[in-house]
Design a protein around this motif. Sequence first.
Motif, PDB file in Angstrom:
ATOM      1  N   GLN A  47      46.020  40.337  41.457  1.00  0.00           N
ATOM      2  CA  GLN A  47      46.563  40.977  40.341  1.00  0.00           C
ATOM      3  C   GLN A  47      45.278  41.129  39.367  1.00  0.00           C
ATOM      4  O   GLN A  47      44.960  42.419  38.629  1.00  0.00           O
ATOM      5  N   LEU A  87      46.488  44.969  39.452  1.00  0.00           N
ATOM      6  CA  LEU A  87      47.590  45.388  40.075  1.00  0.00           C
ATOM      7  C   LEU A  87      48.910  45.446  39.405  1.00  0.00           C
ATOM      8  O   LEU A  87      48.972  44.554  38.691  1.00  0.00           O
ATOM      9  N   SER A  88      49.971  46.114  39.629  1.00  0.00           N
ATOM     10  CA  SER A  88      51.085  46.028  38.865  1.00  0.00           C
ATOM     11  C   SER A  88      52.098  45.124  39.593  1.00  0.00           C
ATOM     12  O   SER A  88      51.500  44.841  40.589  1.00  0.00           O
ATOM     13  N   GLU A 132      52.911  46.689  43.228  1.00  0.00           N
ATOM     14  CA  GLU A 132      51.908  46.716  44.022  1.00  0.00           C
ATOM     15  C   GLU A 132      51.830  45.250  44.574  1.00  0.00           C
ATOM     16  O   GLU A 132      51.562  44.954  45.637  1.00  0.00           O
ATOM     17  N   PHE A 144      54.402  45.162  47.036  1.00  0.00           N
ATOM     18  CA  PHE A 144      53.938  45.745  48.214  1.00  0.00           C
ATOM     19  C   PHE A 144      53.163  45.080  49.141  1.00  0.00           C
ATOM     20  O   PHE A 144      52.917  45.225  50.255  1.00  0.00           O
ATOM     21  N   LEU A 145      52.275  44.169  48.455  1.00  0.00           N
ATOM     22  CA  LEU A 145      51.308  43.637  49.351  1.00  0.00           C
ATOM     23  C   LEU A 145      52.109  42.544  50.124  1.00  0.00           C
ATOM     24  O   LEU A 145      51.943  42.159  51.623  1.00  0.00           O
ATOM     25  N   PRO A 178      41.841  47.021  47.139  1.00  0.00           N
ATOM     26  CA  PRO A 178      43.316  46.765  47.438  1.00  0.00           C
ATOM     27  C   PRO A 178      43.617  47.365  48.845  1.00  0.00           C
ATOM     28  O   PRO A 178      44.390  46.547  49.477  1.00  0.00           O
ATOM     29  N   GLY A 203      44.985  45.099  52.038  1.00  0.00           N
ATOM     30  CA  GLY A 203      46.049  45.595  52.664  1.00  0.00           C
ATOM     31  C   GLY A 203      46.258  45.834  54.123  1.00  0.00           C
ATOM     32  O   GLY A 203      47.010  45.187  54.865  1.00  0.00           O
ATOM     33  N   PHE A 263      58.871  44.148  47.004  1.00  0.00           N
ATOM     34  CA  PHE A 263      58.651  45.513  46.677  1.00  0.00           C
ATOM     35  C   PHE A 263      59.927  45.930  45.636  1.00  0.00           C
ATOM     36  O   PHE A 263      59.451  46.435  44.637  1.00  0.00           O
ATOM     37  N   ASP A 283      59.050  45.724  36.749  1.00  0.00           N
ATOM     38  CA  ASP A 283      57.808  46.888  35.982  1.00  0.00           C
ATOM     39  C   ASP A 283      58.868  47.305  35.104  1.00  0.00           C
ATOM     40  O   ASP A 283      58.467  47.703  33.833  1.00  0.00           O
TER      41      ASP A 283
END
Length: 401
Positions: free
Chosen positions: A43, A48-49, A52, A55-56, A104, A108, A361, A368
């Motif tokens: 992060q 990264l948020s 995100e 999502f990883l 990123p 990924g 995710f 957030d």
Amino acid sequence: MAKIESSEPVARKEKKTLLTGSLAHFIQDGFSDMLYVFFPLWQAQFALSFAEIGFLKTLFSGTMAGFQVPASSLAQRVGSLRLLTAGIVLTSVTVFCWGYAATPLALGVFLVLGGLGASVQHPIASSLISNAYVGVSARRTALSTFNVAGDIGKLALPGTAAYLLLNHSWMSVGQMFGLLGAGIALVIILSQRNVRQSEGAMQAKAGKASGGRLRWRGYEAFWSLSTIGVIDSATRMGFLTFLPFLLQEKGAGIATIGLVLSLIFAGGAAGKLVCGILALKVGVLRSVIVTELMTTLGIFAMILFPLQAAIVFSPFIGIALNGTSSVLYGSVPELVTEERRQQAFAVFYTLTIGSGAVSPFLYGMLSDSVGVKTAVIIVALVALLTLPLTAPLRNKISGKR
């Protein structure tokens, strides 16, 4: 009567099969949960948020979930043990290559490839072990041992990674663990010769059921069990993904986060073994109800407790958080015919790991919007949805009700 060829006693083959599956579970689950230690570093590295970051995790776990059933089918063609080893090698290579990810997107890609390698071990190893052991008690104990091996990996790898990160870059630490995975793959290759003789018969049994499907009619208890697994996995993955950030809000550094994760996984290892045996004593229904209630209360405790108290409480939340899964995994063989075990394990792991892949995710987007603490509270409440789903399991699984 056909003559059964064997170069060694059955008991020895059982132990070697269990050792092979346990080694695969140790390293692959260790790699998967080691990601939690790296998330705060990634992060900061890539700005990264929370969505995100989630999502990883989804990329790794989603790929792992999506290829469970194809891996089960592929094993019948290329050989279960050969595919099991190839998966460990692929994941190890991707972990080694984490440090070469400059963006990123590149990271990924490596996570997707790592998830592909990790997809083979759950259905294949579970099926090999389940078929190697005869009798409900022996099989459930063996599968509990197999699950404990995965939790030992979750305990050892994240904790060791956190310690190494104090003096080394995350790129170098990834390379170290990639080499470790390659070494374990080599150990499995050397031991495969002693269990290959029984693999053909197991694959033949699995092949008989490959053309059919596990429909709802006749398998209601299996699908109910799988749904419980979906919710349980979503709860576990959602909580663990954002626990490091919850701890950061309490003032924890990377070493403390690694310690808490290690304590949770230590409790999880004990919880899987104890709950797997406990299910034989008090029944699956009571075990699931108790562990899910403990999970909800434990997550609330981790939110409310100050940092020092949260550290002390970590092993107890680990017992509740991971204890349910051992009970669920061990019950799969009792709800399907022997010929459908590998297919059933593949479907079960696809659903549960897929749920664990999507939940970070979704909870990341929620974090957030409403903050990490509120999102984790919702995670705890969702766990309670498992309770009414235990009803179809009555009189379907051995042990006390």
